[in-house]
Design a protein around this motif. Structure first.
Motif, PDB file in Angstrom:
ATOM      1  N   ASN A  54       2.116  86.883 120.793  1.00  0.00           N
ATOM      2  CA  ASN A  54       1.464  85.947 119.890  1.00  0.00           C
ATOM      3  C   ASN A  54       1.026  86.641 118.604  1.00  0.00           C
ATOM      4  N   VAL A  55       0.509  87.892 118.743  1.00  0.00           N
ATOM      5  CA  VAL A  55       0.094  88.656 117.566  1.00  0.00           C
ATOM      6  C   VAL A  55       1.297  88.959 116.683  1.00  0.00           C
ATOM      7  N   PHE A  56       2.416  89.360 117.322  1.00  0.00           N
ATOM      8  CA  PHE A  56       3.634  89.671 116.572  1.00  0.00           C
ATOM      9  C   PHE A  56       4.165  88.435 115.860  1.00  0.00           C
ATOM     10  N   ALA A  57       4.170  87.297 116.584  1.00  0.00           N
ATOM     11  CA  ALA A  57       4.656  86.049 115.979  1.00  0.00           C
ATOM     12  C   ALA A  57       3.782  85.649 114.801  1.00  0.00           C
ATOM     13  N   GLY A  58       2.451  85.863 114.952  1.00  0.00           N
ATOM     14  CA  GLY A  58       1.556  85.543 113.857  1.00  0.00           C
ATOM     15  C   GLY A  58       1.791  86.410 112.650  1.00  0.00           C
ATOM     16  N   LEU A  59       2.112  87.687 112.884  1.00  0.00           N
ATOM     17  CA  LEU A  59       2.401  88.599 111.784  1.00  0.00           C
ATOM     18  C   LEU A  59       3.665  88.188 111.044  1.00  0.00           C
ATOM     19  N   ILE A  60       4.678  87.812 111.807  1.00  0.00           N
ATOM     20  CA  ILE A  60       5.933  87.352 111.200  1.00  0.00           C
ATOM     21  C   ILE A  60       5.679  86.117 110.340  1.00  0.00           C
ATOM     22  N   ASP A  61       4.821  85.207 110.851  1.00  0.00           N
ATOM     23  CA  ASP A  61       4.526  83.993 110.087  1.00  0.00           C
ATOM     24  C   ASP A  61       3.795  84.301 108.790  1.00  0.00           C
ATOM     25  N   LEU A  62       2.981  85.367 108.804  1.00  0.00           N
ATOM     26  CA  LEU A  62       2.282  85.748 107.580  1.00  0.00           C
ATOM     27  C   LEU A  62       3.243  86.322 106.547  1.00  0.00           C
ATOM     28  N   ILE A  63       4.210  87.110 107.031  1.00  0.00           N
ATOM     29  CA  ILE A  63       5.176  87.735 106.126  1.00  0.00           C
ATOM     30  C   ILE A  63       6.225  86.722 105.661  1.00  0.00           C
ATOM     31  N   TYR A  64       6.716  85.940 106.623  1.00  0.00           N
ATOM     32  CA  TYR A  64       7.722  84.911 106.329  1.00  0.00           C
ATOM     33  C   TYR A  64       7.180  83.561 106.789  1.00  0.00           C
ATOM     34  N   PRO A  65       6.331  82.925 106.013  1.00  0.00           N
ATOM     35  CA  PRO A  65       5.717  81.659 106.438  1.00  0.00           C
ATOM     36  C   PRO A  65       6.781  80.613 106.756  1.00  0.00           C
ATOM     37  N   PRO A  66       6.652  79.945 107.895  1.00  0.00           N
ATOM     38  CA  PRO A  66       7.647  78.923 108.256  1.00  0.00           C
ATOM     39  C   PRO A  66       7.600  77.743 107.301  1.00  0.00           C
ATOM     40  N   ARG A  67       8.763  77.193 107.037  1.00  0.00           N
ATOM     41  CA  ARG A  67       8.859  76.041 106.146  1.00  0.00           C
ATOM     42  C   ARG A  67       9.484  74.864 106.887  1.00  0.00           C
ATOM     43  N   CYS A  68       9.163  73.680 106.447  1.00  0.00           N
ATOM     44  CA  CYS A  68       9.800  72.473 106.965  1.00  0.00           C
ATOM     45  C   CYS A  68      11.286  72.526 106.629  1.00  0.00           C
ATOM     46  N   VAL A  69      12.138  72.267 107.613  1.00  0.00           N
ATOM     47  CA  VAL A  69      13.584  72.356 107.378  1.00  0.00           C
ATOM     48  C   VAL A  69      14.095  71.235 106.497  1.00  0.00           C
ATOM     49  N   VAL A  70      13.292  70.202 106.292  1.00  0.00           N
ATOM     50  CA  VAL A  70      13.716  69.080 105.464  1.00  0.00           C
ATOM     51  C   VAL A  70      13.301  69.266 104.010  1.00  0.00           C
ATOM     52  N   CYS A  71      11.998  69.483 103.765  1.00  0.00           N
ATOM     53  CA  CYS A  71      11.491  69.522 102.396  1.00  0.00           C
ATOM     54  C   CYS A  71      11.068  70.906 101.931  1.00  0.00           C
ATOM     55  N   GLN A  72      11.123  71.900 102.835  1.00  0.00           N
ATOM     56  CA  GLN A  72      10.789  73.288 102.531  1.00  0.00           C
ATOM     57  C   GLN A  72       9.297  73.515 102.267  1.00  0.00           C
ATOM     58  N   THR A  73       8.451  72.555 102.624  1.00  0.00           N
ATOM     59  CA  THR A  73       7.010  72.751 102.528  1.00  0.00           C
ATOM     60  C   THR A  73       6.580  73.791 103.559  1.00  0.00           C
ATOM     61  N   PHE A  74       5.627  74.651 103.190  1.00  0.00           N
ATOM     62  CA  PHE A  74       5.107  75.618 104.153  1.00  0.00           C
ATOM     63  C   PHE A  74       4.424  74.892 105.303  1.00  0.00           C
ATOM     64  N   LEU A  75       4.651  75.394 106.517  1.00  0.00           N
ATOM     65  CA  LEU A  75       4.067  74.789 107.708  1.00  0.00           C
ATOM     66  C   LEU A  75       2.866  75.595 108.172  1.00  0.00           C
ATOM     67  N   TRP A  76       1.777  74.910 108.402  1.00  0.00           N
ATOM     68  CA  TRP A  76       0.584  75.533 108.976  1.00  0.00           C
ATOM     69  C   TRP A  76       0.205  74.720 110.189  1.00  0.00           C
ATOM     70  N   SER A  77      -0.014  75.382 111.316  1.00  0.00           N
ATOM     71  CA  SER A  77      -0.195  74.706 112.601  1.00  0.00           C
ATOM     72  C   SER A  77      -1.305  73.665 112.573  1.00  0.00           C
ATOM     73  N   GLU A  78      -2.358  73.893 111.776  1.00  0.00           N
ATOM     74  CA  GLU A  78      -3.456  72.945 111.767  1.00  0.00           C
ATOM     75  C   GLU A  78      -3.069  71.631 111.069  1.00  0.00           C
ATOM     76  N   GLY A  79      -1.959  71.645 110.347  1.00  0.00           N
ATOM     77  CA  GLY A  79      -1.544  70.431 109.658  1.00  0.00           C
ATOM     78  C   GLY A  79      -0.675  69.526 110.499  1.00  0.00           C
ATOM     79  N   LEU A  80      -0.283  69.977 111.696  1.00  0.00           N
ATOM     80  CA  LEU A  80       0.581  69.182 112.554  1.00  0.00           C
ATOM     81  C   LEU A  80      -0.191  68.666 113.753  1.00  0.00           C
ATOM     82  N   ARG A  81       0.410  67.718 114.437  1.00  0.00           N
ATOM     83  CA  ARG A  81      -0.271  67.073 115.536  1.00  0.00           C
ATOM     84  C   ARG A  81       0.052  67.741 116.859  1.00  0.00           C
ATOM     85  N   GLY A  82      -0.960  67.929 117.665  1.00  0.00           N
ATOM     86  CA  GLY A  82      -0.885  68.465 119.008  1.00  0.00           C
ATOM     87  C   GLY A  82       0.444  68.953 119.505  1.00  0.00           C
TER      88      GLY A  82
END
Length: 247
Positions: free
Chosen positions: A2-30
């Motif tokens: 989980n720590v490693f995955a979090g580090l990767i997300d900080l370096i390469y923030p995940p983006r929405c595959v449709v609109c390329q908006t940055f994804l942050w877990s608190e912005g999505l639903r359960g």
């Protein structure tokens, strides 16, 4: 991990595959927080809802409140018992499927397959002894694409239905041109005798669930159902992620 995955997300923030908006877990639903779609794009996926044709599954745009057979299915009864689609093939979902199917992003099978599996549980959980079969690609197209998108989706569908998965018995034996741009009659002719059942014992007496990514007129699904029924399948249903047209 989980720590490693979090580090990767900080370096390469995940983006929405449709609109390329940055994804942050608190912005999505359960339960959807692990899907690579932003809240806005996911809400833009248009679900297929009743009224629909009980046979081909195409939704009516207007003019009726209840499910009823469409004119096409009344005139030419399909070989499958039913087809069900989760979404309309438009907007953000179309973009995601194009990236998955033509952009080489096979990892999108996981989120798209998860959505389709949840829908399958609603539609087909009551059917016992299901045999899940993906619509096959011709070997030439499989080499070009590198994977069969229908098989990747079918793997997600089979498990929650406690169904067997068979991706060998149904083969595409004739290379066909893409269905895109063809009229309805041309689509039927294009896929005629394009499929063959290699092992009749595997499908004889079974209830089959065909899985594909997109349905337009349903000609490919219908031809697959025809050869499966001819090989002894008791009944054939079909499940697709999206379909392209309204009635």
């Amino acid at each position: 991990m989980n720590v490693f995955a979090g580090l990767i997300d900080l370096i390469y923030p995940p983006r929405c595959v449709v609109c390329q908006t940055f994804l942050w877990s608190e912005g999505l639903r359960g339960g959807l927080k692990d899907l690579p779609f932003c809240h806005a794009c996911l809400d833009g996926f248009v679900e297929v809802r009743s009224p629909i044709c009980p046979a081909c599954g195409r939704p009516y745009a207007s003019g009726t409140q209840d499910d009823r057979w469409c004119e096409d299915c009344l005139r030419r009864r399909p070989h499958y018992a039913s087809t069900r689609a989760l979404y309309l093939y438009e907007g953000g979902l179309m973009t995601a499927i194009h990236a998955f199917k033509y952009g080489g992003k096979s990892h999108l099978a996981n989120p798209l397959g998860t959505l389709l599996a949840s829908f399958a549980r609603v539609c087909f959980i009551h059917l016992e002894g299901l045999l899940v079969i993906p619509v096959p690609l011709h070997p030439k197209r499989l080499r070009e694409r590198g994977f069969n998108q229908s098989l990747l989706l079918a793997r997600h569908v089979a498990s929650p239905l406690d169904a067997d998965l068979d991706f060998l018995s149904l083969r595409r034996v004739r290379y066909t041109k893409p269905q895109t741009g063809l009229a309805s009659d041309e689509r039927r002719k294009n896929v005629r005798r394009a499929f063959e059942v290699m092992d009749r014992k595997k499908v004889k007496g079974r209830t089959i669930l065909l899985v594909d990514d997109v349905a337009t007129t349903g000609s490919t699904l219908n031809e697959c159902a025809r050869v499966l029924k001819r090989a002894g399948a008791a009944k054939v249903h079909a499940l697709v992620l999206a379909r392209t047209s309204l009635l």
